[in-house]
Design an enzyme around this catalytic site. Structure first.
Site, short mmCIF file in Angstrom:
data_model
loop_
_atom_site.label_atom_id
_atom_site.label_comp_id
_atom_site.label_asym_id
_atom_site.label_seq_id
_atom_site.Cartn_x
_atom_site.Cartn_y
_atom_site.Cartn_z
N SER A 8 0.82 -1.21 0.00
CA SER A 8 0.00 0.00 0.00
C SER A 8 0.85 1.26 0.00
CB SER A 8 -0.92 0.01 1.22
OG SER A 8 -0.17 -0.05 2.41
N TYR A 39 -3.89 1.28 3.78
CA TYR A 39 -5.03 0.41 3.53
C TYR A 39 -5.66 -0.05 4.85
CZ TYR A 39 -4.03 -0.42 -1.49
OH TYR A 39 -3.83 -0.32 -2.84
N GLY A 40 -4.88 -0.03 5.91
CA GLY A 40 -5.31 -0.62 7.17
C GLY A 40 -6.49 0.05 7.83
N ASN A 71 0.15 -6.78 4.83
CA ASN A 71 -0.61 -7.68 5.68
C ASN A 71 -2.11 -7.47 5.52
OD1 ASN A 71 1.25 -9.20 7.93
ND2 ASN A 71 2.21 -7.33 7.17
N GLU A 150 6.34 6.28 7.60
CA GLU A 150 6.19 6.98 6.32
C GLU A 150 6.80 8.38 6.37
OE1 GLU A 150 4.48 6.35 3.29
OE2 GLU A 150 4.06 4.25 3.71
N CYS A 180 2.87 -5.82 9.85
CA CYS A 180 2.80 -4.73 8.87
C CYS A 180 4.22 -4.54 8.36
CB CYS A 180 2.26 -3.46 9.51
SG CYS A 180 2.30 -2.02 8.39
N THR A 181 4.38 -4.39 7.06
CA THR A 181 5.73 -4.31 6.50
C THR A 181 6.43 -3.00 6.83
OG1 THR A 181 4.70 -3.69 4.39
CG2 THR A 181 5.41 -5.97 4.66
N HIS A 182 5.73 -2.03 7.40
CA HIS A 182 6.39 -0.83 7.89
C HIS A 182 7.16 -1.09 9.19
CE1 HIS A 182 3.47 1.07 5.19
NE2 HIS A 182 4.17 2.19 5.26
#
Length: 251
Positions: A8, A39-40, A71, A150, A180-182
């Site tokens: 996302s 998106y979450g 995710n 971000e 979460c890939t962050h």
């Protein structure tokens, strides 16, 4: 072998870093839907619609596999994506559960799942771990971590205060799924706050999953990278070069 990687936003670059480190592909096409991140916080139907729109983008490339480095999409839209595109589609949740199972053998361990509101509400991680007989599972929606990463605020008191807000009442956590890939960008801070709990993150989990299930064992000396974004792609490329930290990238 050519892979598409979809997230996302920019968080999926943590998955790309692991793919590069293990030299699994000779080319990677990355797409970040930066115009619509996160998106979450979206509802299920919107997440599915956005994901299918992105799948149309990847049809412009002759990729061999699509890696969903998000995710939230993995929780809600994998089946729809698999129906829309005639190649293997791999999500991060199944991979994360496999990785935890391989590393945490004690079924009574205290497992903490972190993710966006949508990922946590889906209960996909929790249900999968319960099927594996894990007994002590805590899930927390930690969506504030996404804009912190971000915006590049990982080394500020904003993150410190957010960690305290989310984790102040937690004790004796043995392992944390970074859902979460962050979150791998603040992995050390999370682990440190939780008394050096073991962390499971999507990048290494995906590598492990691909090697086990898709016979991705060939090592490529160079990986060509192509970056695309729904908004401000030049900014994404700059972040990618910074995060990936590899001088000889082919872009």
């Amino acid at each position: 072998m050519k892979a598409g990687v979809f997230d996302s936003g920019i968080g999926g670059l943590t998955v790309v870093k692991s793919l590069l480190g293990h030299k699994l592909f000779d080319e990677i096409i990355y797409y970040g839907d930066t115009a619509r991140v996160p998106y979450g916080s979206k509802d299920k139907n919107t997440i599915i619609r956005y994901s299918l729109e992105v799948s149309e983008f990847f049809k412009n490339f002759d990729i061999d596999i699509l890696i969903v480095a998000c995710n939230t999409v993995s929780a809600y839209a994998l089946e729809e994506l698999r129906d829309s595109i005639n190649i293997p589609v791999v999500g991060v949740i199944e991979a994360g559960v496999l990785s935890l199972e391989n590393q945490i053998k004690n079924k009574k361990s205290n497992i903490l799942i972190l993710g966006t509101k949508a990922t946590i509400n889906s209960k996909k991680y929790k249900l999968a771990l319960e099927e594996k007989q894990y007994q002590n599972i805590t899930s927390i929606a930690t969506g504030l971590f996404v804009p912190i990463v971000e915006e590049g605020l990982e080394k500020t008191q904003i993150l410190d205060k957010t960690l305290e807000y989310y984790f102040k009442d937690l004790n004796n956590i043995d392992a944390v799924i970074l859902g979460c890939t962050h979150f791998p960008l603040i992995e050390n801070k999370i682990s440190s706050f939780l008394n050096n709990a073991k962390t499971i993150h999507s990048g290494e989990a995906i590598v492990e999953f691909l090697e086990k299930n898709y016979n991705c064992h060939q090592k490529h000396t160079e990986t060509k990278l192509n970056f695309f974004a729904s908004e401000n792609p030049d900014s994404l490329k700059k972040v990618a070069v910074k995060w990936l930290g590899i001088k000889n990238l082919i872009i």
